[in-house]
Write an enzyme that holds these catalytic residues in place. Sequence first.
Site, PDB file in Angstrom:
ATOM      1  N   ASP A  28      77.591 -28.758 -53.090  1.00  0.00           N
ATOM      2  CA  ASP A  28      76.811 -29.068 -51.930  1.00  0.00           C
ATOM      3  C   ASP A  28      75.609 -29.783 -52.294  1.00  0.00           C
ATOM      4  O   ASP A  28      75.764 -30.456 -53.361  1.00  0.00           O
ATOM      5  CB  ASP A  28      76.648 -27.695 -51.068  1.00  0.00           C
ATOM      6  CG  ASP A  28      76.609 -27.955 -49.534  1.00  0.00           C
ATOM      7  OD1 ASP A  28      75.677 -28.572 -48.932  1.00  0.00           O
ATOM      8  OD2 ASP A  28      77.702 -27.343 -48.924  1.00  0.00           O
ATOM      9  N   HIS A  39      71.262 -27.732 -46.556  1.00  0.00           N
ATOM     10  CA  HIS A  39      72.697 -27.357 -46.495  1.00  0.00           C
ATOM     11  C   HIS A  39      73.321 -26.628 -47.237  1.00  0.00           C
ATOM     12  O   HIS A  39      73.987 -25.370 -46.844  1.00  0.00           O
ATOM     13  CB  HIS A  39      73.331 -28.721 -46.299  1.00  0.00           C
ATOM     14  CG  HIS A  39      74.824 -28.619 -45.462  1.00  0.00           C
ATOM     15  ND1 HIS A  39      75.886 -28.299 -46.429  1.00  0.00           N
ATOM     16  CD2 HIS A  39      75.169 -28.889 -44.510  1.00  0.00           C
ATOM     17  CE1 HIS A  39      76.953 -28.453 -46.002  1.00  0.00           C
ATOM     18  NE2 HIS A  39      76.576 -28.533 -44.509  1.00  0.00           N
ATOM     19  N   ASN A  82      84.505 -31.550 -38.569  1.00  0.00           N
ATOM     20  CA  ASN A  82      83.874 -31.845 -37.510  1.00  0.00           C
ATOM     21  C   ASN A  82      84.001 -32.788 -36.435  1.00  0.00           C
ATOM     22  O   ASN A  82      83.121 -33.223 -35.705  1.00  0.00           O
ATOM     23  CB  ASN A  82      82.294 -31.577 -37.584  1.00  0.00           C
ATOM     24  CG  ASN A  82      81.911 -30.054 -38.239  1.00  0.00           C
ATOM     25  OD1 ASN A  82      82.614 -29.126 -37.639  1.00  0.00           O
ATOM     26  ND2 ASN A  82      81.356 -30.325 -39.491  1.00  0.00           N
ATOM     27  N   ALA A 104      90.284 -30.159 -47.602  1.00  0.00           N
ATOM     28  CA  ALA A 104      90.887 -29.390 -46.779  1.00  0.00           C
ATOM     29  C   ALA A 104      92.316 -29.367 -46.602  1.00  0.00           C
ATOM     30  O   ALA A 104      93.147 -28.474 -46.505  1.00  0.00           O
ATOM     31  CB  ALA A 104      89.961 -28.929 -45.469  1.00  0.00           C
ATOM     32  N   SER A 162      81.044 -26.270 -41.815  1.00  0.00           N
ATOM     33  CA  SER A 162      80.423 -26.225 -42.986  1.00  0.00           C
ATOM     34  C   SER A 162      79.880 -24.590 -43.239  1.00  0.00           C
ATOM     35  O   SER A 162      80.109 -24.119 -44.363  1.00  0.00           O
ATOM     36  CB  SER A 162      79.260 -26.860 -43.334  1.00  0.00           C
ATOM     37  OG  SER A 162      79.214 -28.083 -43.545  1.00  0.00           O
TER      38      SER A 162
END
Length: 416
Positions: free
Chosen positions: A85, A117, A213, A226, A280
């Site tokens: 990240d 984040h 998203n 993913a 996230s």
Amino acid sequence: MTSRPPVAAVRRPAAVLAATAALAALTTPPVLADDAPGTQLASTDCQFGGQVIEGTPWSLQRVITKQLWEGKALKGAGQTVAVIDTGVDKSNPQLAGKVLDGKSFAKSKATADGVGHGTKVAGIIAATDGFPGTGFHGMAPEAKILPLQTSTAEEGGNLETMVDAIKAAVKAKVGIINISQGTTADKSQLPTLQAAVDEAERAKILIVASAGNNGASGKPTNTYPAALDNSNVLSVGASDRNNERAAFSTPNEHVDIAAPGVDMVSTVPVSGQCVDQGTSFSAPYAAGVAALLKQKHPDWTPAQVIWHLEKTAARTHPFHDNNIGWGVIDPMTAVKDDTTPTGPVTDADLKSAATANNGDTEKIIAAKLTLGETPAERNARYGTYLVIGGGLLLGVISAGAMARRDWLRKRGADVL
């Protein structure tokens, strides 16, 4: 040199937008954080060194931690989760002693986070429980965090930094990798990413990744890593308070499960907390539960952890769908059910379980409807009351003024 297609981006902090624009021209596509537009529910903006948010977040209210953690015996001890990240700020008091040195692939320091984040992601996994003034804590508060920084406020991430970070996690022999980032580039253009994930699979490392998203339109979209087909990749979508797909969460056939991703409280750099939302923050919720499972069942493979989370998820229908996969993660059931998973969940299994009359753990579990209101909803309600009350008051004042005027006119006519 042929450039690769750009990555479809979701919201990033303002400081990163310039770096993102510059990265569009690079030969490796930028890999951006999977957070949705933030929703601050506290009384101030999401600031570093901000306030401590009181109360217990809704995503933790449904978990009886004393039972989940088996007293104090099962809190993620001995588990290391790599967080790929923006870095993790180790100075936040709720992360004290949990953040390892890590490594930066973005010309900075892995234990610093100018974006915030990565610090939020880490907090959802491992923030200290029982911290004064708040009911927020991580799902596995005794787990360690290995920060692998792939982007900063000045330098956006890209495919190369993500691949390097995955390799570093494999070298460090972590048990779990959390990736709350992704690229929507075509899979055929991601051979280096595929190779890195394959390497993690051979090392028996679980990768928990955000599904993305881009779900506002409801159109299926693949976000990588993913959406990779590897047996060690858990794709996590975002669910809301009603255990339904959050409006922003990207639907696709690769979604394995969903986890809370709306109005998520977590740690920010320096100190304090704030509220944000996105897949996230669904991924680390699942990664924290996975850390508990890995502590309790150290011999389970990544595939077995995934199968178990899928089997024990809460769902309202006996089949997989593109919105929440096999259901919404149920931490309590996942930890308490010690049945060793032997294979992936199938629609046939769920249909059979749905018609069975015995075996509570085999029945379809209805999603729980949360009737409580959010702070934002409460503020809106108070605002409505204020407007209505003000309107009624003005009406009373106006009516009184008109009555007085009529009385004065009548009295004046009588005198004359």
